[in-house]
Scaffold this motif. Structure first.
Motif, PDB file in Angstrom:
ATOM      1  N   GLN A   1       0.847  -1.198   0.000  1.00  0.00           N
ATOM      2  CA  GLN A   1       0.000   0.000   0.000  1.00  0.00           C
ATOM      3  C   GLN A   1       0.878   1.242   0.000  1.00  0.00           C
ATOM      4  OE1 GLN A   1      -3.878   1.194   2.329  1.00  0.00           O
ATOM      5  NE2 GLN A   1      -2.138   1.477   3.687  1.00  0.00           N
ATOM      6  N   HIS A   2       0.650   2.127  -0.968  1.00  0.00           N
ATOM      7  CA  HIS A   2       1.393   3.387  -1.066  1.00  0.00           C
ATOM      8  C   HIS A   2       0.430   4.502  -0.673  1.00  0.00           C
ATOM      9  CE1 HIS A   2       4.342   1.178  -3.619  1.00  0.00           C
ATOM     10  NE2 HIS A   2       3.261   0.515  -3.969  1.00  0.00           N
ATOM     11  N   ALA A   3       0.830   5.297   0.307  1.00  0.00           N
ATOM     12  CA  ALA A   3      -0.097   6.316   0.807  1.00  0.00           C
ATOM     13  C   ALA A   3       0.582   7.676   0.860  1.00  0.00           C
ATOM     14  CB  ALA A   3      -0.588   5.942   2.212  1.00  0.00           C
ATOM     15  N   ALA A   4      -0.196   8.708   0.534  1.00  0.00           N
ATOM     16  CA  ALA A   4       0.251  10.096   0.670  1.00  0.00           C
ATOM     17  C   ALA A   4      -0.629  10.748   1.730  1.00  0.00           C
ATOM     18  CB  ALA A   4       0.121  10.832  -0.659  1.00  0.00           C
ATOM     19  N   VAL A   5       0.001  11.231   2.800  1.00  0.00           N
ATOM     20  CA  VAL A   5      -0.747  11.760   3.948  1.00  0.00           C
ATOM     21  C   VAL A   5      -0.448  13.245   4.096  1.00  0.00           C
ATOM     22  CG1 VAL A   5      -1.135  11.523   6.432  1.00  0.00           C
ATOM     23  CG2 VAL A   5      -0.570   9.507   5.074  1.00  0.00           C
ATOM     24  N   ASP A   6      -1.504  14.018   4.311  1.00  0.00           N
ATOM     25  CA  ASP A   6      -1.334  15.455   4.487  1.00  0.00           C
ATOM     26  C   ASP A   6      -0.772  15.754   5.873  1.00  0.00           C
ATOM     27  OD1 ASP A   6      -2.080  18.189   3.281  1.00  0.00           O
ATOM     28  OD2 ASP A   6      -2.854  18.293   5.330  1.00  0.00           O
ATOM     29  N   ASP A   7       0.004  16.833   5.950  1.00  0.00           N
ATOM     30  CA  ASP A   7       0.697  17.131   7.207  1.00  0.00           C
ATOM     31  C   ASP A   7      -0.230  17.728   8.258  1.00  0.00           C
ATOM     32  OD1 ASP A   7       3.237  17.536   8.739  1.00  0.00           O
ATOM     33  OD2 ASP A   7       2.579  19.617   8.604  1.00  0.00           O
ATOM     34  N   LYS A   8      -1.245  18.462   7.843  1.00  0.00           N
ATOM     35  CA  LYS A   8      -2.007  19.283   8.799  1.00  0.00           C
ATOM     36  C   LYS A   8      -2.736  18.447   9.844  1.00  0.00           C
ATOM     37  CE  LYS A   8      -5.050  23.277   8.924  1.00  0.00           C
ATOM     38  NZ  LYS A   8      -5.777  24.250   8.150  1.00  0.00           N
ATOM     39  N   ALA A   9      -3.544  17.492   9.398  1.00  0.00           N
ATOM     40  CA  ALA A   9      -4.313  16.687  10.367  1.00  0.00           C
ATOM     41  C   ALA A   9      -4.251  15.200  10.037  1.00  0.00           C
ATOM     42  CB  ALA A   9      -5.759  17.151  10.397  1.00  0.00           C
ATOM     43  N   GLY A  10      -3.318  14.823   9.185  1.00  0.00           N
ATOM     44  CA  GLY A  10      -3.155  13.395   8.890  1.00  0.00           C
ATOM     45  C   GLY A  10      -4.197  12.845   7.935  1.00  0.00           C
ATOM     46  N   VAL A  11      -4.796  13.701   7.114  1.00  0.00           N
ATOM     47  CA  VAL A  11      -5.776  13.215   6.132  1.00  0.00           C
ATOM     48  C   VAL A  11      -5.032  12.455   5.031  1.00  0.00           C
ATOM     49  CG1 VAL A  11      -7.392  13.956   4.341  1.00  0.00           C
ATOM     50  CG2 VAL A  11      -7.403  15.061   6.585  1.00  0.00           C
ATOM     51  N   ILE A  12      -5.597  11.308   4.642  1.00  0.00           N
ATOM     52  CA  ILE A  12      -4.970  10.516   3.580  1.00  0.00           C
ATOM     53  C   ILE A  12      -5.404  11.097   2.243  1.00  0.00           C
ATOM     54  CG2 ILE A  12      -4.717   8.216   2.593  1.00  0.00           C
ATOM     55  CD1 ILE A  12      -5.984   8.283   6.006  1.00  0.00           C
ATOM     56  N   LEU A  13      -4.440  11.618   1.487  1.00  0.00           N
ATOM     57  CA  LEU A  13      -4.771  12.286   0.232  1.00  0.00           C
ATOM     58  C   LEU A  13      -4.816  11.321  -0.941  1.00  0.00           C
ATOM     59  CD1 LEU A  13      -2.498  15.430   0.667  1.00  0.00           C
ATOM     60  CD2 LEU A  13      -4.967  15.306   0.976  1.00  0.00           C
ATOM     61  N   ASP A  14      -4.030  10.261  -0.855  1.00  0.00           N
ATOM     62  CA  ASP A  14      -4.055   9.277  -1.949  1.00  0.00           C
ATOM     63  C   ASP A  14      -3.581   7.930  -1.425  1.00  0.00           C
ATOM     64  OD1 ASP A  14      -4.524   8.817  -4.833  1.00  0.00           O
ATOM     65  OD2 ASP A  14      -2.439   8.198  -4.791  1.00  0.00           O
ATOM     66  N   VAL A  15      -4.205   6.889  -1.962  1.00  0.00           N
ATOM     67  CA  VAL A  15      -3.818   5.519  -1.610  1.00  0.00           C
ATOM     68  C   VAL A  15      -3.793   4.711  -2.885  1.00  0.00           C
ATOM     69  CG1 VAL A  15      -4.607   3.405  -0.503  1.00  0.00           C
ATOM     70  CG2 VAL A  15      -4.724   5.517   0.737  1.00  0.00           C
ATOM     71  N   GLU A  16      -2.759   3.914  -3.044  1.00  0.00           N
ATOM     72  CA  GLU A  16      -2.719   2.988  -4.178  1.00  0.00           C
ATOM     73  C   GLU A  16      -2.137   1.669  -3.698  1.00  0.00           C
ATOM     74  OE1 GLU A  16      -4.069   1.565  -6.667  1.00  0.00           O
ATOM     75  OE2 GLU A  16      -4.248   3.587  -7.471  1.00  0.00           O
ATOM     76  N   VAL A  17      -2.568   0.605  -4.329  1.00  0.00           N
ATOM     77  CA  VAL A  17      -2.087  -0.727  -3.945  1.00  0.00           C
ATOM     78  C   VAL A  17      -1.431  -1.371  -5.154  1.00  0.00           C
ATOM     79  CG1 VAL A  17      -2.765  -3.020  -3.162  1.00  0.00           C
ATOM     80  CG2 VAL A  17      -3.870  -1.015  -2.196  1.00  0.00           C
ATOM     81  N   THR A  18      -0.259  -1.932  -4.931  1.00  0.00           N
ATOM     82  CA  THR A  18       0.438  -2.672  -5.985  1.00  0.00           C
ATOM     83  C   THR A  18       0.811  -4.041  -5.423  1.00  0.00           C
ATOM     84  OG1 THR A  18       2.603  -1.877  -5.301  1.00  0.00           O
ATOM     85  CG2 THR A  18       1.439  -0.559  -6.954  1.00  0.00           C
ATOM     86  N   THR A  19       1.384  -4.834  -6.291  1.00  0.00           N
ATOM     87  CA  THR A  19       1.905  -6.101  -5.808  1.00  0.00           C
ATOM     88  C   THR A  19       3.108  -5.845  -4.901  1.00  0.00           C
ATOM     89  OG1 THR A  19       2.601  -8.271  -6.537  1.00  0.00           O
ATOM     90  CG2 THR A  19       3.395  -6.398  -7.801  1.00  0.00           C
ATOM     91  N   GLY A  20       3.444  -6.822  -4.059  1.00  0.00           N
ATOM     92  CA  GLY A  20       4.424  -6.580  -3.001  1.00  0.00           C
ATOM     93  C   GLY A  20       5.805  -6.197  -3.468  1.00  0.00           C
ATOM     94  N   GLU A  21       6.242  -6.693  -4.606  1.00  0.00           N
ATOM     95  CA  GLU A  21       7.628  -6.456  -5.022  1.00  0.00           C
ATOM     96  C   GLU A  21       7.817  -5.133  -5.765  1.00  0.00           C
ATOM     97  OE1 GLU A  21       8.669  -9.722  -7.501  1.00  0.00           O
ATOM     98  OE2 GLU A  21       7.379  -9.092  -9.152  1.00  0.00           O
ATOM     99  N   LYS A  22       6.766  -4.388  -5.962  1.00  0.00           N
ATOM    100  CA  LYS A  22       6.875  -3.104  -6.667  1.00  0.00           C
ATOM    101  C   LYS A  22       7.735  -2.144  -5.853  1.00  0.00           C
ATOM    102  CE  LYS A  22       5.164  -0.142  -9.842  1.00  0.00           C
ATOM    103  NZ  LYS A  22       5.197  -0.371 -11.285  1.00  0.00           N
ATOM    104  N   ASN A  23       8.682  -1.502  -6.516  1.00  0.00           N
ATOM    105  CA  ASN A  23       9.546  -0.548  -5.828  1.00  0.00           C
ATOM    106  C   ASN A  23       8.776   0.745  -5.545  1.00  0.00           C
ATOM    107  OD1 ASN A  23      11.530   1.679  -5.574  1.00  0.00           O
ATOM    108  ND2 ASN A  23      12.970   0.010  -5.811  1.00  0.00           N
ATOM    109  N   GLU A  24       8.865   1.211  -4.277  1.00  0.00           N
ATOM    110  CA  GLU A  24       8.088   2.404  -3.923  1.00  0.00           C
ATOM    111  C   GLU A  24       8.558   3.652  -4.664  1.00  0.00           C
ATOM    112  OE1 GLU A  24       9.364   0.133  -1.707  1.00  0.00           O
ATOM    113  OE2 GLU A  24       9.752   1.151   0.195  1.00  0.00           O
TER     114      GLU A  24
END
Ligand code: SF4
Length: 479
Positions: A211-234
């Motif tokens: 799971q790749h996640a982008a989290v906003d700094d202000k209150a920890g809101v998750i701005l984006d989430v994506e899921v790939t297979t496990g071996e995918k390089n972040e």
């Protein structure tokens, strides 16, 4: 006097609504105040026949059921429906009275299959938009991180992939190195989308998704989430994720923080081209030779490389993601360190310099000059970004995939992120200490909830005449 409670005189009928039986600080009550799914019916209408067939479950009910399960840490459909039969908070949240028959658990599976992951992504995106609208997220400082999620497969379902035999059988020519790396690869026969991966070198490989996640700094809101297979390089996922966040928020990102797993030249280069400050600790160059790469100075102005003896290496042949720089053989012929510098059998030096190597050098210099503010921001990365992954796994069942296939894994990740965003939104809007409360006490748009389907479940913020700011104080688990 020692009291006694008669337990066989339970009321059959109650007056009032189910809402009166649920505490105000219950998580479903809080989330209900900020959840608006009135748009969902139109969104999925094209997937249903309008004038034929058995009436399906109300789309909003289905999503509310799934969210109620995740918010209560119940991830399995059967268990969720069993719980909903006796849990008045879930019944009220989905709009069912105590005597109404709940949907069958298999209906939720059918709905997931019918809607697909993209519709659930839209539900998640709506929660992001609500948080942006409520100004608890700005999208200016973004923390990016990835985390492995154990796939729902057993160790017995893993088999070795006999690639070499299959290729030989079909007379396919493959490079020797590729053959060796793929020879020992394990695959999951029950969930081929999951691949073997690990968090650390000293841990064994497990079948995973990432799971790749982008989290906003202000209150920890998750701005984006994506899921790939496990071996995918972040590192490959950061740039598209940053672009996605910008498209969602419409705001130029100022700073991106990430851990050393993202410290690649192409990441620094991509962020530089977008005028984003990369707060990513650059790794020191690995020393594999007595004359390591960092002793060759790159001159960006003249696009040349200077070796430790001051000789010039010029760019010639392009390769994937970079170029070869060669020295002249006559320069190296009388060099006293040629034994350490040159590879065996070579008369001159050949060095590959990646396209974004200058950006990597700048990032290394920047790392040495991190200010106290930079360090504090990087500390925030830990508890904002890694905190989200921990929260999703510990409280909302994301530690392990519930279903198989990457589409199901994406749906689980989107709904979990949506549930956490709704918690953040409710906590921010109704916390008495929130700085952003004032503009929103006047707004009704985020307080809407659909018309309850049951007369028993009849409440909303306005009709209940309760003070929403009363119940969210001193609850560290909520924000
Ligand atoms: S061997 Fe050639 S490239 Fe290496 S340090 Fe000597 S002159 Fe420079």
């Amino acid at each position: 006097m020692l009291g006694r409670k008669e337990r066989d005189q339970l009321e059959l009928l109650i007056t009032g609504s189910l809402r009166q039986l649920i505490p105000d600080d219950h998580v479903l009550v809080r989330v209900d105040r900020v959840l608006d799914l009135s748009w969902l019916r139109d969104e999925v209408a094209d997937l249903y026949c309008l004038d034929d067939g058995r009436p399906g479950i109300d789309p909003e009910v289905a999503v509310r059921l799934m969210l109620a399960g995740l918010l209560n840490g119940i991830v399995h459909d059967r268990k969720l429906i069993r719980e909903a039969h006796v849990n008045i908070a879930i019944r009220w949240f989905v709009g069912y009275g105590v005597h109404e028959q709940l949907p069958d658990h298999s209906s939720l599976t059918r709905i997931r299959q019918r809607w697909g992951a993209d519709r659930f992504r839209k539900i998640f995106k709506r929660t992001v938009e609500a948080c942006l609208h409520a100004r608890i997220a700005t999208g200016e400082i973004v923390h990016v991180d990835a985390s492995l999620i154990r796939a729902n497969v057993s160790w017995e379902s893993l088999v070795e992939r006999h690639v070499v035999e299959v290729l030989d059988e079909n007379n396919v020519e493959v490079e020797k190195q590729n053959r060796q790396s793929s020879k020992s690869k394990k695959v999951c026969v029950t969930d081929p989308d999951a691949t073997m991966a690990t968090n650390a070198r000293n841990r064994h490989l497990e079948p995973c998704y990432k799971q790749h996640a982008a989290v906003d700094d202000k209150a920890g809101v998750i701005l984006d989430v994506e899921v790939t297979t496990g071996e995918k390089n972040e590192g490959e996922m950061l740039t598209p994720q940053v672009d996605e966040v910008k498209a969602t928020t419409g705001v130029d990102i100022k700073t991106v923080t990430a851990d050393a797993g993202y410290a690649y030249a192409k990441v620094y280069g991509a962020l530089e081209r977008r005028s984003i400050d990369a707060l990513i600790p650059a790794k020191a160059e690995p020393i594999r030779s007595r004359v390591p790469m960092h002793r060759f100075r790159y001159d960006a102005k003249h696009d040349i490389l200077k070796c430790p003896r001051g000789r010039v290496l010029r760019a010639t042949r392009p390769v994937k993601h970079g170029r070869f720089f060669y020295s002249k053989a006559k320069d190296c012929a009388c060099c006293p360190i040629r034994g350490d510098c040159l590879s065996k059998g070579r008369a001159n030096k050949a060095v590959v310099v990646g396209d974004d190597y200058p950006a990597l050098l700048r990032a290394r210099r920047r790392r040495d000059r991190w200010s106290d503010q930079d360090r504090r921001l990087y500390q925030r990365h830990r508890w904002r970004s890694e905190g989200f992954h921990g929260e999703a796994k510990s409280w909302h069942g994301l530690g392990r995939a519930i279903r198989r296939g990457i589409a199901n894994m994406r749906i689980q990740a989107y709904l979990t992120a949506a549930a956490i965003n709704l918690k953040r939104l409710a906590a921010a809007l109704f916390a008495p200490t929130a700085r952003w409360l004032a503009p929103f006490t006047q707004s009704r748009s985020l307080h809407r909830r659909p018309t309850p389907t049951s007369g028993a479940a009849c409440t909303n913020l306005q009709s209940h005449k309760e003070d929403p700011r009363t119940h969210f104080f001193n609850d560290p688990t909520f924000l």
